[in-house]
Design a protein around this motif. Sequence first.
Motif, short mmCIF file in Angstrom:
data_model
loop_
_atom_site.label_atom_id
_atom_site.label_comp_id
_atom_site.label_asym_id
_atom_site.label_seq_id
_atom_site.Cartn_x
_atom_site.Cartn_y
_atom_site.Cartn_z
N GLY A 144 51.69 -80.52 -3.53
CA GLY A 144 51.30 -81.90 -3.78
C GLY A 144 51.27 -82.25 -5.26
O GLY A 144 51.32 -83.41 -5.63
N GLY A 170 55.59 -83.05 -2.72
CA GLY A 170 54.54 -83.34 -1.73
C GLY A 170 54.00 -84.76 -1.92
O GLY A 170 53.69 -85.45 -0.95
N ASP A 174 53.69 -87.80 0.65
CA ASP A 174 52.42 -88.50 0.89
C ASP A 174 52.55 -90.00 0.66
O ASP A 174 52.04 -90.81 1.43
N GLY A 187 53.01 -85.21 4.51
CA GLY A 187 54.12 -84.30 4.82
C GLY A 187 54.30 -84.02 6.31
O GLY A 187 55.35 -84.29 6.89
N GLU A 191 57.38 -85.35 8.75
CA GLU A 191 58.22 -84.37 9.46
C GLU A 191 58.20 -84.65 10.97
O GLU A 191 59.25 -84.61 11.63
N GLY A 283 52.63 -76.32 -0.18
CA GLY A 283 52.47 -76.93 1.14
C GLY A 283 53.76 -77.46 1.73
O GLY A 283 53.96 -77.41 2.96
N VAL A 284 54.67 -77.95 0.90
CA VAL A 284 55.92 -78.53 1.42
C VAL A 284 56.80 -77.44 2.06
O VAL A 284 57.67 -77.74 2.88
N ASN A 287 57.69 -77.37 5.77
CA ASN A 287 58.65 -78.28 6.39
C ASN A 287 59.86 -77.50 6.93
O ASN A 287 60.59 -76.84 6.17
N ASP A 315 47.21 -73.22 -0.79
CA ASP A 315 46.21 -72.67 -1.69
C ASP A 315 45.27 -71.70 -0.98
O ASP A 315 44.81 -71.96 0.13
N ALA A 364 48.16 -78.04 -7.34
CA ALA A 364 49.25 -77.13 -7.62
C ALA A 364 49.78 -76.56 -6.34
O ALA A 364 49.11 -76.03 -5.54
#
Length: 364
Positions: A144, A170, A174, A187, A191, A283-284, A287, A315, A364
């Motif tokens: 993000g 990210g 968003d 995200g 998707e 996080g992405v 996908n 994280d 991050a």
Amino acid sequence: MSPPLRILGIETSCDETAASVVLRDEEGAGRILGDVVLSQLEEHSAYGGVVPEIAARAHVEALDTLIEEALLRAGVTLEEIDAIAATSGPGLIGGLIVGLMTGKAIARATGKPLYAVNHLEGHALTARLTDGLSFPYLMLLVSGGHTQLILVKGVGDYERWGTTIDDALGEAFDKTAKLLGLPYPGGPAVERAARTGNPERFDFPRPLVGDARLDFSFSGLKTAVRQAAQSLEPVKEQDIADICASFQRAIARTLKDRVGRGLKRFKADYASVDQPALVVAGGVAANQTLRATLQALCDAHGFRFIAPPLELCTDNAAMIAWAGAERLAAGLPADGLDVPPRSRWPLDTRAQALIGSGKRGAKA
Ligand code: KG4
Ligand code: ZN
């Protein structure tokens, strides 16, 4: 060879409160002994993003219990820990203060060394914990707050090859979700919607494709999505699905070009590496379309594609504990108890800061 190390990790840089105990054995292999993550998603979702003050307060409330829980699950006492590793940047300053001060207090009370860890270093070294990967390798961090292509050369030795010049990937997901009326975080919602959409319907821009540098740009894509949505008012469910599918296709093509260039550069610069590897984190990386794109790209270029399990892509404190273990095993000095938290802390200090990049700067 170094003796087995047990490290306590603490992570509070954004909206996850996390604690973990990780073992690094004599051979350098890693094992997670205890790991707990408390997501603050519910606290923030009403606001459509992370609220720093709420995050800091939630870290204060949860951290002590999480540390106790991580030690309990690991079956290790504080006396048996060899060092404490706490994220000290980059991230939201309030949260960083909570985690780092807690780490300092434990270090002071137990007399154990403290490692102030760069959160990005945690992401960068995770593939050595999960897959025992050797240096050097390439890492694509897509979260993000960050979109970076990093050459990982050794512990504490990183070269940033590319970064976003505007929005993080990210963040683009968003913002797209928000303007289409989909829930936060965007995200997974984008998707999901894309599954029933037509990826050919909109020809969205692919900024910087073909550019000789390895940077990324996503703000133009977000603008194009807004314009497409406005031109279709009132937007129907199928329109949303088509926009999401076309948005993902534009990103897949962008990544193919940008990361593909990075793989070629790695091969040219490190021709002697037998089994080159690309690691994805953030996080992405959840996908499936983007994962499949990166897998196909790696297959085409003869690279191993390593995507750590999702809970270690997002994280967590195991990666922070592991980064501490790597630093300790490499003989890098521990930090003094006066080490400050840093909201901004590039991994590659030689790389120039790009204007506008990581505006949100916190995640991050
Ligand atoms: O790494 P992360 O959990 O948190 C930080 O940014 O620190 O990444 C969160 C980001 C959010 O922007 C979220 O929308 C995005 O990762 N994300 C996804 C997916 N799952 C989470 N983006 C695309 N597709 C997904 N399935
Ligand atoms: Zn992160």
